[in-house]
Design a protein around this motif. Structure first.
Motif, PDB file in Angstrom:
ATOM      1  N   ARG A 149      -6.674  11.909  68.636  1.00 21.51           N
ATOM      2  CA  ARG A 149      -6.097  11.099  67.559  1.00 21.51           C
ATOM      3  C   ARG A 149      -7.069  10.001  67.190  1.00 21.51           C
ATOM      4  O   ARG A 149      -7.898   9.565  67.987  1.00 21.51           O
ATOM      5  CB  ARG A 149      -4.769  10.473  67.999  1.00 21.51           C
ATOM      6  CG  ARG A 149      -4.934   9.448  69.105  1.00 21.51           C
ATOM      7  CD  ARG A 149      -3.735   8.550  69.275  1.00 21.51           C
ATOM      8  NE  ARG A 149      -3.985   7.569  70.322  1.00 21.51           N
ATOM      9  CZ  ARG A 149      -3.187   6.530  70.582  1.00 21.51           C
ATOM     10  NH1 ARG A 149      -2.090   6.346  69.869  1.00 21.51           N
ATOM     11  NH2 ARG A 149      -3.480   5.678  71.551  1.00 21.51           N
ATOM     12  N   VAL A 150      -6.948   9.513  65.981  1.00 16.10           N
ATOM     13  CA  VAL A 150      -7.786   8.410  65.507  1.00 16.10           C
ATOM     14  C   VAL A 150      -7.175   7.089  65.974  1.00 16.10           C
ATOM     15  O   VAL A 150      -6.005   6.806  65.707  1.00 16.10           O
ATOM     16  CB  VAL A 150      -7.907   8.414  63.975  1.00 16.10           C
ATOM     17  CG1 VAL A 150      -8.655   7.177  63.502  1.00 16.10           C
ATOM     18  CG2 VAL A 150      -8.611   9.671  63.501  1.00 16.10           C
ATOM     19  N   ARG A 151      -7.971   6.280  66.667  1.00 16.68           N
ATOM     20  CA  ARG A 151      -7.563   4.921  67.032  1.00 16.68           C
ATOM     21  C   ARG A 151      -8.091   3.930  65.993  1.00 16.68           C
ATOM     22  O   ARG A 151      -7.340   3.175  65.396  1.00 16.68           O
ATOM     23  CB  ARG A 151      -8.119   4.552  68.418  1.00 16.68           C
ATOM     24  CG  ARG A 151      -7.371   5.146  69.575  1.00 16.68           C
ATOM     25  CD  ARG A 151      -8.111   4.893  70.887  1.00 16.68           C
ATOM     26  NE  ARG A 151      -8.487   3.500  71.064  1.00 16.68           N
ATOM     27  CZ  ARG A 151      -7.694   2.554  71.566  1.00 16.68           C
ATOM     28  NH1 ARG A 151      -6.453   2.869  71.931  1.00 16.68           N
ATOM     29  NH2 ARG A 151      -8.117   1.306  71.725  1.00 16.68           N
ATOM     30  N   HIS A 152      -9.394   3.940  65.814  1.00 20.53           N
ATOM     31  CA  HIS A 152     -10.029   3.041  64.858  1.00 20.53           C
ATOM     32  C   HIS A 152     -10.899   3.844  63.894  1.00 20.53           C
ATOM     33  O   HIS A 152     -11.555   4.811  64.291  1.00 20.53           O
ATOM     34  CB  HIS A 152     -10.920   2.018  65.575  1.00 20.53           C
ATOM     35  CG  HIS A 152     -10.187   1.121  66.517  1.00 20.53           C
ATOM     36  ND1 HIS A 152      -9.560  -0.040  66.118  1.00 20.53           N
ATOM     37  CD2 HIS A 152      -9.982   1.207  67.858  1.00 20.53           C
ATOM     38  CE1 HIS A 152      -9.006  -0.624  67.161  1.00 20.53           C
ATOM     39  NE2 HIS A 152      -9.254   0.124  68.225  1.00 20.53           N
ATOM     40  N   ALA A 153     -10.903   3.442  62.642  1.00 15.03           N
ATOM     41  CA  ALA A 153     -11.801   4.004  61.633  1.00 15.03           C
ATOM     42  C   ALA A 153     -11.961   2.940  60.546  1.00 15.03           C
ATOM     43  O   ALA A 153     -11.101   2.805  59.672  1.00 15.03           O
ATOM     44  CB  ALA A 153     -11.250   5.298  61.047  1.00 15.03           C
ATOM     45  N   PHE A 154     -13.036   2.155  60.641  1.00 17.00           N
ATOM     46  CA  PHE A 154     -13.178   1.037  59.710  1.00 17.00           C
ATOM     47  C   PHE A 154     -14.640   0.746  59.406  1.00 17.00           C
ATOM     48  O   PHE A 154     -15.556   1.189  60.106  1.00 17.00           O
ATOM     49  CB  PHE A 154     -12.502  -0.217  60.261  1.00 17.00           C
ATOM     50  CG  PHE A 154     -13.100  -0.767  61.533  1.00 17.00           C
ATOM     51  CD1 PHE A 154     -14.167  -1.657  61.493  1.00 17.00           C
ATOM     52  CD2 PHE A 154     -12.586  -0.400  62.766  1.00 17.00           C
ATOM     53  CE1 PHE A 154     -14.723  -2.171  62.660  1.00 17.00           C
ATOM     54  CE2 PHE A 154     -13.130  -0.904  63.948  1.00 17.00           C
ATOM     55  CZ  PHE A 154     -14.199  -1.802  63.888  1.00 17.00           C
ATOM     56  N   ILE A 155     -14.826  -0.015  58.332  1.00 18.09           N
ATOM     57  CA  ILE A 155     -16.142  -0.473  57.882  1.00 18.09           C
ATOM     58  C   ILE A 155     -16.122  -1.997  57.848  1.00 18.09           C
ATOM     59  O   ILE A 155     -15.158  -2.598  57.355  1.00 18.09           O
ATOM     60  CB  ILE A 155     -16.461   0.063  56.479  1.00 18.09           C
ATOM     61  CG1 ILE A 155     -16.415   1.592  56.459  1.00 18.09           C
ATOM     62  CG2 ILE A 155     -17.810  -0.435  55.998  1.00 18.09           C
ATOM     63  CD1 ILE A 155     -16.375   2.168  55.057  1.00 18.09           C
ATOM     64  N   SER A 156     -17.176  -2.622  58.364  1.00 18.49           N
ATOM     65  CA  SER A 156     -17.311  -4.079  58.307  1.00 18.49           C
ATOM     66  C   SER A 156     -18.583  -4.437  57.552  1.00 18.49           C
ATOM     67  O   SER A 156     -19.657  -3.884  57.832  1.00 18.49           O
ATOM     68  CB  SER A 156     -17.362  -4.675  59.720  1.00 18.49           C
ATOM     69  OG  SER A 156     -16.134  -4.504  60.386  1.00 18.49           O
ATOM     70  N   TYR A 157     -18.450  -5.367  56.607  1.00 19.85           N
ATOM     71  CA  TYR A 157     -19.604  -5.775  55.808  1.00 19.85           C
ATOM     72  C   TYR A 157     -19.366  -7.164  55.224  1.00 19.85           C
ATOM     73  O   TYR A 157     -18.327  -7.407  54.586  1.00 19.85           O
ATOM     74  CB  TYR A 157     -19.848  -4.779  54.668  1.00 19.85           C
ATOM     75  CG  TYR A 157     -20.884  -5.218  53.660  1.00 19.85           C
ATOM     76  CD1 TYR A 157     -22.232  -5.324  54.012  1.00 19.85           C
ATOM     77  CD2 TYR A 157     -20.512  -5.555  52.358  1.00 19.85           C
ATOM     78  CE1 TYR A 157     -23.177  -5.745  53.099  1.00 19.85           C
ATOM     79  CE2 TYR A 157     -21.452  -5.975  51.437  1.00 19.85           C
ATOM     80  CZ  TYR A 157     -22.791  -6.066  51.810  1.00 19.85           C
ATOM     81  OH  TYR A 157     -23.728  -6.489  50.903  1.00 19.85           O
TER      82      TYR A 157
ATOM     83  N   ILE B 286     -24.196  -3.186  57.630  1.00 17.69           N
ATOM     84  CA  ILE B 286     -22.915  -2.492  57.460  1.00 17.69           C
ATOM     85  C   ILE B 286     -22.595  -1.798  58.776  1.00 17.69           C
ATOM     86  O   ILE B 286     -23.414  -1.032  59.300  1.00 17.69           O
ATOM     87  CB  ILE B 286     -22.980  -1.450  56.336  1.00 17.69           C
ATOM     88  CG1 ILE B 286     -23.466  -2.091  55.043  1.00 17.69           C
ATOM     89  CG2 ILE B 286     -21.623  -0.786  56.142  1.00 17.69           C
ATOM     90  CD1 ILE B 286     -23.818  -1.080  53.967  1.00 17.69           C
ATOM     91  N   THR B 287     -21.412  -2.050  59.316  1.00 15.21           N
ATOM     92  CA  THR B 287     -20.994  -1.438  60.568  1.00 15.21           C
ATOM     93  C   THR B 287     -19.850  -0.467  60.304  1.00 15.21           C
ATOM     94  O   THR B 287     -18.889  -0.804  59.597  1.00 15.21           O
ATOM     95  CB  THR B 287     -20.532  -2.498  61.580  1.00 15.21           C
ATOM     96  OG1 THR B 287     -21.623  -3.377  61.860  1.00 15.21           O
ATOM     97  CG2 THR B 287     -20.062  -1.847  62.879  1.00 15.21           C
ATOM     98  N   GLY B 288     -19.950   0.723  60.853  1.00 14.71           N
ATOM     99  CA  GLY B 288     -18.880   1.708  60.765  1.00 14.71           C
ATOM    100  C   GLY B 288     -18.441   2.111  62.159  1.00 14.71           C
ATOM    101  O   GLY B 288     -19.270   2.274  63.059  1.00 14.71           O
ATOM    102  N   VAL B 289     -17.141   2.263  62.353  1.00 17.11           N
ATOM    103  CA  VAL B 289     -16.601   2.624  63.670  1.00 17.11           C
ATOM    104  C   VAL B 289     -15.589   3.754  63.522  1.00 17.11           C
ATOM    105  O   VAL B 289     -14.721   3.709  62.642  1.00 17.11           O
ATOM    106  CB  VAL B 289     -15.920   1.416  64.349  1.00 17.11           C
ATOM    107  CG1 VAL B 289     -15.181   1.849  65.612  1.00 17.11           C
ATOM    108  CG2 VAL B 289     -16.940   0.339  64.684  1.00 17.11           C
TER     109      VAL B 289
END
Length: 389
Positions: free
Chosen positions: A129-137, A104-107
């Motif tokens: 500011r937030v550019r990226h905020a995601f989870i990859s699985y 599981i990757t979180g950014v």
């Protein structure tokens, strides 16, 4: 006195115990998770000259190039100088192994562009500011990141924030994406931007009822890659009084990076469609315009860019690029002050004395023309230093 000393000792002991418990709890939570911190510190200095006016002190067009902000029809002023660190970026990445053998990757990534607060008078303090905020699985990506309609790999290395801004699709937003092999499918946050009947300030409706749908296919080979993406979206406006209308929007984007020789490359992008609006040229043109009856009519646009990267030696490289946006406005609906076209050409020289540091200079010449035939130019010379970590 003795009681005071005892109480103080007990308080310190309690605080240390709580701290130890907290640290152990955090350690347990991070067990099996790798955490990486990366990013860069970037300092920019720019000299900007406009043929037909100037940009205000707080305009984001003074931080990076926005095609729709090139002044038209004003009086020429002297060159403006700006220096800032707003592009500096911080990225936290976590990777957690699962019991099934997956990961599981979180950014979470931040920078300081396009935010309120801060000024150049005393502290130059800017809000992150937030550019990226995601989870990859397991092939899925959920959160905020690049739109699937965009091919990030074809953006050139530039001192300007985007580089080929006029000619590419560029957006970050909340989405749900599934990738399998060379295919990507996503449902993404929707938003409609509208030109009022006869022209005027942009309407951001916030009335969309379905997400934007995007599919992309990427072919990768030894020579580079080519991708093609398609989008379908709903444009909708309901002012709760007299207007309640919706229409559909479609577009296609073709992008490619072609390796030339041992280290050079050519990067190409073509995006065209009806009602693309905010997806191209940083929303220089809106997705639709209203007619006299309050109905939505989509606005057609075509954007393209070409960039060539040349490596002079192990420490020095240059990028040469041209990008253009052409808009098919119905002037009976949009008026003659609507942007008809924009274009820009740029060249830079970048030098890395060591792998983690890059210094360089860039020259950009940009033009914006409106439907009345009036136009304006911008010339910008930019210098930067970046330390990546």
């Amino acid at each position: 006195m003795k009681n005071s000393i005892v109480n103080s000792a007990l308080a310190v002991s309690f605080a240390l115990a709580v701290s130890a418990v907290s640290m152990n709890a955090q350690a347990d939570m991070l067990a099996g998770t790798d955490v990486k911190f990366s990013g860069y510190i970037k300092v920019d200095a720019m000299f900007s000259s406009y043929s037909d006016g100037s940009l205000g002190t707080q305009s984001i067009g003074r931080d990076f190039y926005l095609p729709g902000l090139t002044p038209v029809g004003g009086a020429k002023e002297s060159t403006q100088f700006d220096a800032h660190i707003k592009q500096s970026r911080f990225r936290f990445t976590t990777n957690t192994k699962t019991e099934e053998g997956d990961s599981i990757t979180g950014v979470l990534e931040l920078d300081f562009l396009v935010t309120p607060g801060g000024n150049e008078r005393v502290s130059n303090s800017y809000v992150p500011r937030v550019r990226h905020a995601f989870i990859s699985y397991s092939g899925w990506t959920v959160g905020q990141t690049w739109t699937t309609f965009q091919d990030v790999k074809t953006l050139p290395e530039s001192l300007d924030f985007v580089g080929t801004t006029d000619g590419v699709s560029f957006a970050r937003q909340a989405l749900v994406k599934y990738k399998t092999g060379a295919w990507e499918f996503s449902l993404e946050n929707s938003e409609t931007t509208i030109t009022p009947f006869g022209g005027g300030g942009r309407i951001v409706s916030d009335d969309d009822s379905v997400p934007d749908a995007v599919v992309r296919y990427t072919h990768t080979a030894d020579w580079g890659h080519v991708s093609i993406a398609g989008i379908i979206r709903q444009l909708k406006y309901d002012d709760t009084v007299a207007i309640d209308d919706s229409t559909s929007s479609t577009g296609v984007s073709i992008n490619s990076k072609i390796n030339v020789g041992g280290r050079d490359d050519i990067r190409l992008s073509l995006t065209t469609g009806s009602g693309l609006g905010r997806y191209v040229a940083l929303n220089t043109v809106n997705g639709a315009t209203l007619d006299a009856n309050g109905n939505l009519e989509t606005i057609d646009s075509t954007a393209y860019s070409v960039a060539y990267r040349h490596v002079w030696n192990a420490k020095m490289r240059s990028n040469f690029s041209y990008s253009s946006l052409s808009v098919d406005n119905d002037v009976a609906l949009t008026g003659t002050s609507a942007t008809a076209s924009t274009s820009s050409i740029s060249a830079n020289l970048l030098y890395s004395p060591t792998k983690k540091i890059t210094v360089g200079g860039e020259v950009k010449q940009a033009t914006r023309e409106i439907e009345s035939g009036a136009d304006g130019d911008m010339t910008r010379v930019q210098f930067s230093m970046k330390y990546a970590f």
